[in-house]
Motif scaffolding. Sequence first.
Motif, PDB file in Angstrom:
ATOM      1  N   ALA A  76       0.811  -1.211   0.000  1.00  0.00           N
ATOM      2  CA  ALA A  76       0.000   0.000   0.000  1.00  0.00           C
ATOM      3  C   ALA A  76       0.848   1.266   0.000  1.00  0.00           C
ATOM      4  O   ALA A  76       0.513   2.240  -0.659  1.00  0.00           O
ATOM      5  CB  ALA A  76      -0.935   0.022   1.207  1.00  0.00           C
ATOM      6  N   GLY A  77       1.946   1.226   0.745  1.00  0.00           N
ATOM      7  CA  GLY A  77       2.758   2.427   0.831  1.00  0.00           C
ATOM      8  C   GLY A  77       3.336   2.856  -0.499  1.00  0.00           C
ATOM      9  O   GLY A  77       3.561   4.020  -0.755  1.00  0.00           O
ATOM     10  N   GLY A  78       3.583   1.894  -1.403  1.00  0.00           N
ATOM     11  CA  GLY A  78       4.179   2.228  -2.680  1.00  0.00           C
ATOM     12  C   GLY A  78       3.180   2.428  -3.785  1.00  0.00           C
ATOM     13  O   GLY A  78       3.551   2.632  -4.938  1.00  0.00           O
ATOM     14  N   GLY A  79       1.898   2.356  -3.495  1.00  0.00           N
ATOM     15  CA  GLY A  79       0.900   2.583  -4.515  1.00  0.00           C
ATOM     16  C   GLY A  79       0.554   1.363  -5.336  1.00  0.00           C
ATOM     17  O   GLY A  79      -0.310   1.420  -6.207  1.00  0.00           O
ATOM     18  N   GLU A  80       1.213   0.228  -5.130  1.00  0.00           N
ATOM     19  CA  GLU A  80       0.916  -0.999  -5.861  1.00  0.00           C
ATOM     20  C   GLU A  80       0.082  -1.902  -4.965  1.00  0.00           C
ATOM     21  O   GLU A  80       0.364  -2.058  -3.788  1.00  0.00           O
ATOM     22  CB  GLU A  80       2.219  -1.707  -6.244  1.00  0.00           C
ATOM     23  CG  GLU A  80       1.991  -2.991  -7.024  1.00  0.00           C
ATOM     24  CD  GLU A  80       3.301  -3.702  -7.289  1.00  0.00           C
ATOM     25  OE1 GLU A  80       3.262  -4.778  -7.899  1.00  0.00           O
ATOM     26  OE2 GLU A  80       4.353  -3.193  -6.881  1.00  0.00           O
ATOM     27  N   PHE A  81      -0.935  -2.529  -5.517  1.00  0.00           N
ATOM     28  CA  PHE A  81      -1.835  -3.340  -4.719  1.00  0.00           C
ATOM     29  C   PHE A  81      -1.756  -4.795  -5.159  1.00  0.00           C
ATOM     30  O   PHE A  81      -1.558  -5.089  -6.340  1.00  0.00           O
ATOM     31  CB  PHE A  81      -3.270  -2.825  -4.846  1.00  0.00           C
ATOM     32  CG  PHE A  81      -3.422  -1.430  -4.339  1.00  0.00           C
ATOM     33  CD1 PHE A  81      -3.639  -1.186  -2.997  1.00  0.00           C
ATOM     34  CD2 PHE A  81      -3.306  -0.349  -5.193  1.00  0.00           C
ATOM     35  CE1 PHE A  81      -3.753   0.097  -2.508  1.00  0.00           C
ATOM     36  CE2 PHE A  81      -3.415   0.936  -4.719  1.00  0.00           C
ATOM     37  CZ  PHE A  81      -3.639   1.166  -3.377  1.00  0.00           C
ATOM     38  N   ARG A 131     -10.010   0.680  -5.967  1.00  0.00           N
ATOM     39  CA  ARG A 131     -10.803   1.583  -5.140  1.00  0.00           C
ATOM     40  C   ARG A 131     -10.012   2.162  -3.969  1.00  0.00           C
ATOM     41  O   ARG A 131     -10.389   3.190  -3.414  1.00  0.00           O
ATOM     42  CB  ARG A 131     -12.028   0.842  -4.602  1.00  0.00           C
ATOM     43  CG  ARG A 131     -12.913   0.278  -5.689  1.00  0.00           C
ATOM     44  CD  ARG A 131     -14.174  -0.294  -5.090  1.00  0.00           C
ATOM     45  NE  ARG A 131     -14.961  -1.026  -6.078  1.00  0.00           N
ATOM     46  CZ  ARG A 131     -16.206  -1.417  -5.890  1.00  0.00           C
ATOM     47  NH1 ARG A 131     -16.818  -1.146  -4.740  1.00  0.00           N
ATOM     48  NH2 ARG A 131     -16.846  -2.074  -6.829  1.00  0.00           N
ATOM     49  N   GLY A 132      -8.982   1.460  -3.542  1.00  0.00           N
ATOM     50  CA  GLY A 132      -8.197   1.914  -2.404  1.00  0.00           C
ATOM     51  C   GLY A 132      -7.444   0.763  -1.791  1.00  0.00           C
ATOM     52  O   GLY A 132      -7.392  -0.343  -2.345  1.00  0.00           O
ATOM     53  N   PRO A 133      -6.838   0.978  -0.634  1.00  0.00           N
ATOM     54  CA  PRO A 133      -5.942  -0.029  -0.050  1.00  0.00           C
ATOM     55  C   PRO A 133      -6.627  -1.298   0.412  1.00  0.00           C
ATOM     56  O   PRO A 133      -5.939  -2.288   0.663  1.00  0.00           O
ATOM     57  CB  PRO A 133      -5.286   0.701   1.126  1.00  0.00           C
ATOM     58  CG  PRO A 133      -6.173   1.853   1.412  1.00  0.00           C
ATOM     59  CD  PRO A 133      -6.803   2.244   0.128  1.00  0.00           C
ATOM     60  N   ILE A 134      -7.965  -1.322   0.552  1.00  0.00           N
ATOM     61  CA  ILE A 134      -8.601  -2.586   0.936  1.00  0.00           C
ATOM     62  C   ILE A 134      -9.358  -3.212  -0.236  1.00  0.00           C
ATOM     63  O   ILE A 134     -10.161  -4.115  -0.051  1.00  0.00           O
ATOM     64  CB  ILE A 134      -9.513  -2.444   2.165  1.00  0.00           C
ATOM     65  CG1 ILE A 134     -10.711  -1.527   1.899  1.00  0.00           C
ATOM     66  CG2 ILE A 134      -8.729  -1.968   3.367  1.00  0.00           C
ATOM     67  CD1 ILE A 134     -11.714  -1.542   3.066  1.00  0.00           C
ATOM     68  N   ARG A 176     -17.872  -2.541   1.399  1.00  0.00           N
ATOM     69  CA  ARG A 176     -18.069  -2.982   0.007  1.00  0.00           C
ATOM     70  C   ARG A 176     -17.669  -1.876  -0.971  1.00  0.00           C
ATOM     71  O   ARG A 176     -17.015  -2.137  -1.995  1.00  0.00           O
ATOM     72  CB  ARG A 176     -19.518  -3.381  -0.212  1.00  0.00           C
ATOM     73  CG  ARG A 176     -19.996  -4.583   0.568  1.00  0.00           C
ATOM     74  CD  ARG A 176     -21.364  -5.016   0.044  1.00  0.00           C
ATOM     75  NE  ARG A 176     -22.137  -5.776   0.997  1.00  0.00           N
ATOM     76  CZ  ARG A 176     -22.082  -7.103   1.147  1.00  0.00           C
ATOM     77  NH1 ARG A 176     -21.241  -7.811   0.417  1.00  0.00           N
ATOM     78  NH2 ARG A 176     -22.863  -7.714   2.033  1.00  0.00           N
ATOM     79  N   GLU A 177     -18.072  -0.638  -0.678  1.00  0.00           N
ATOM     80  CA  GLU A 177     -17.728   0.473  -1.557  1.00  0.00           C
ATOM     81  C   GLU A 177     -16.218   0.671  -1.645  1.00  0.00           C
ATOM     82  O   GLU A 177     -15.698   1.131  -2.668  1.00  0.00           O
ATOM     83  CB  GLU A 177     -18.394   1.752  -1.062  1.00  0.00           C
ATOM     84  CG  GLU A 177     -19.910   1.747  -1.238  1.00  0.00           C
ATOM     85  CD  GLU A 177     -20.582   2.937  -0.572  1.00  0.00           C
ATOM     86  OE1 GLU A 177     -21.799   3.101  -0.777  1.00  0.00           O
ATOM     87  OE2 GLU A 177     -19.895   3.693   0.157  1.00  0.00           O
ATOM     88  N   ALA A 178     -15.509   0.334  -0.586  1.00  0.00           N
ATOM     89  CA  ALA A 178     -14.050   0.450  -0.579  1.00  0.00           C
ATOM     90  C   ALA A 178     -13.372  -0.733  -1.263  1.00  0.00           C
ATOM     91  O   ALA A 178     -12.144  -0.762  -1.370  1.00  0.00           O
ATOM     92  CB  ALA A 178     -13.541   0.584   0.853  1.00  0.00           C
ATOM     93  N   GLY A 179     -14.152  -1.729  -1.702  1.00  0.00           N
ATOM     94  CA  GLY A 179     -13.591  -2.853  -2.433  1.00  0.00           C
ATOM     95  C   GLY A 179     -13.289  -4.077  -1.611  1.00  0.00           C
ATOM     96  O   GLY A 179     -12.688  -5.033  -2.116  1.00  0.00           O
TER      97      GLY A 179
END
Length: 568
Positions: A76-81, A131-134, A176-179
Motif C-alpha cells: 500500500a505504501g508504494g501505490g501498488e496493490f 478503489r483503495g488499499p482494501i 463494500r464500496e471500498a472494495g
Amino acid sequence: MHTGDKPIKSWLPHPLERLLNNCAPANPSYYRIPTDESRDNTAHRRGYSKSMVYGILLGALIIGGAGSGWYFNQRAGGGEFPSLYEADIETTYIARINEVNDILRPIIEVNPDALDIATALDEERSKGTVRGPIHGIPILIKDTIATNDKMNNTAGSYALVGAKVSSDSTVARKLREAGAIILGKTNPSEWGSFRIPWNSSNGWSAYGGQTYGAFYPHQDPSGSSSGSAVAASNEAKYAELDLRLNHQLTQTAVGFTSRHLVIPISERMDTIGPLTKTVKDSAYVLQSIVGTDVYDNYTSAIPDNTDKDFVGACKLTALKGARLGVPRNVINLMSDNTTVSMVAAFNATLDILRSSGATILETDFPAAQAFLNDTLLGLQIMSADFVVNIESYLKRLTYNPHNISTLPELRAWTRQSPLEGYPSKSTGVWDFALENWNNTTPEFWQAYQKGLYYEGEGGLLGTIKRHGLDAVVLPSKFSWSFAAVAGAPVVSIPMEAMGDEQPVVVDPDGLVQSAPGIPFGFSFLGDRWSDAKIIGLAYALEQRTRVRGKVKPIVKPRTELGDVAGRK
C-alpha cells in the motif's frame, strides 16, 4: 489461474466453487461452521464450509482483523496493490482454517456470494480500477453487523437465524464500496455478552458454540468479539498475540462510525473499530468506515475540524513532545496477584516512552474508587439502553422468523428453545434489565449523569483537560471501563505475556482467565475525537517495541500466506 484440471472464475478454490454451485442448502442459504452437537451430521461439508476467510475481522463494539496487514505492509505504501490471484487460497486460507477452527472455532459462517464479489473486483483491477488499499482484501465481520445478502446476522442466537434486513449496515456498505470482500462472520459472545452474567461464558453462543483463545488450553477468549479476536490471532503472518488486548485494537470515539443495522447494546457506549495486525492497518480500515450517517444521529456530533487522516498520523516521531498521564490510583486499585507481570511490563514500557521524547505525568482519576465501588452503574446504563435499542433493531427487520419484537418476548423464546442452552446458560442480564428502568426515565438520567462525572471530571476526560495531556496510558486490562461512558477512544497494542509464575485462574465455565503465556496489552486512552492522535502515539510505540512474534500460541496454523504469495 487454473486450479485442478480446469480454470475457475476467481481466486477461490475449485472444490469450494463446486460446493457453492451444487450444495447450497434450501433454507437458509448460508454455510455454517458445525458446532459440537451438529459436527457429526455435517462431516460431508467439513473443509468447505470453513473456507475463504481471515483477513481484517470486524465486530460490533470492535472490528477485528489481521490478514490485510501483510498486503498493506508490502504494497500500500508504494501505490501498488496485490492481485487477488497472488495467493493460492486453496493452500492458504482454507488450510489455515482447517488447521485451527476445529479447536478454536472462531468462524460461524461464510458468504456464498464471495466468489462473484471476488470475480467482479478482479475484473475492476484488471481494467486498472483500484478503489483503495482494501480493494480485494478478504474481510470477516462479527455476527452482529447486518448484511443484506445470504448470510445471517444473529448475535449468536437462534432467535435471529433467517432474519432479514432491508439493506446492508452502514459499516458493511462502506466496506463494500471500498472494495473489500466480506467473506463471512465470526462467533460473538451471545448478544455481545449481554444475556448471560458477565462472570462466565465469554466466547459462547448457542449458534456458534464455544470459542477458545490460542495460548492456553481452554483459554478464555475474552470480550464480546471473541471470534473476531481469535480469528485475527491465527491469520496474520506474525500471529503470535491474541484477543482484543493483544492485537492492535482501535476502539473509536462513540459516533465516529455508524452503528446503523448493527445489533445494539447501548447507543451511548456502542462503537466500531478495527482489530488488526498493525496499527497502520487499523488506520487504513478506519479511513474507509468513519464519517457521518443520517441513520445514526450520534455521527452528527463529529466536529468539522476532526482529524481523519489516520494513516498520516502514523509517524515514528509522534511520541516526541507528547504529554502522557498515568493514573496510578487506577493501577493500584485494580491490581491483584494475576497482574504482577502486567504492571511490571507496563512500567518498563513507560521508560520506552520517555526515551522516545514523551513526558510521563503521574496522575490520578479522582473518582476512581467511587466508580469501581459503584458496581451496578454501568449495567444499569447499558440495560436501560438495551431494552429500547433492541426493540428498535427488531422492528427494522424485514423478515422476523419468530415475530419477536420486545425483550420480554426474546427472553421467553430463549428460555423455551432447546437450542439456547437455558437454564445452564441463563438470561440473568436480561432479567436485571427488565427489572431496571429504561432510558426515558428520570432514574436513568440520574445514573447517566453520575457516569458522565466518573468518566469526565472525576476520570479520564477531566484528567486529560487538567494536565493538558495528549493521552492517558494504562494496562489494557484496566482501560476499557474508564472510556466507555465517556464514549472516548482507546488504542491497544501488544505489550508482553504472563510469566511462568502466573497462577492459573479458571472461571465457573472452565475457561482459563490467566495462565503462563497468555498475552496482555498497553492502551492509549484519548479525548473524544482524538482518534488520529492516539493512533499515531500507538504506532510510534509499536515500531519501537515490535512485540509481535515473541509469544507463541499453542494452537496456530502451519500454513502462511507469505509462504505462497507471489509464486504464481
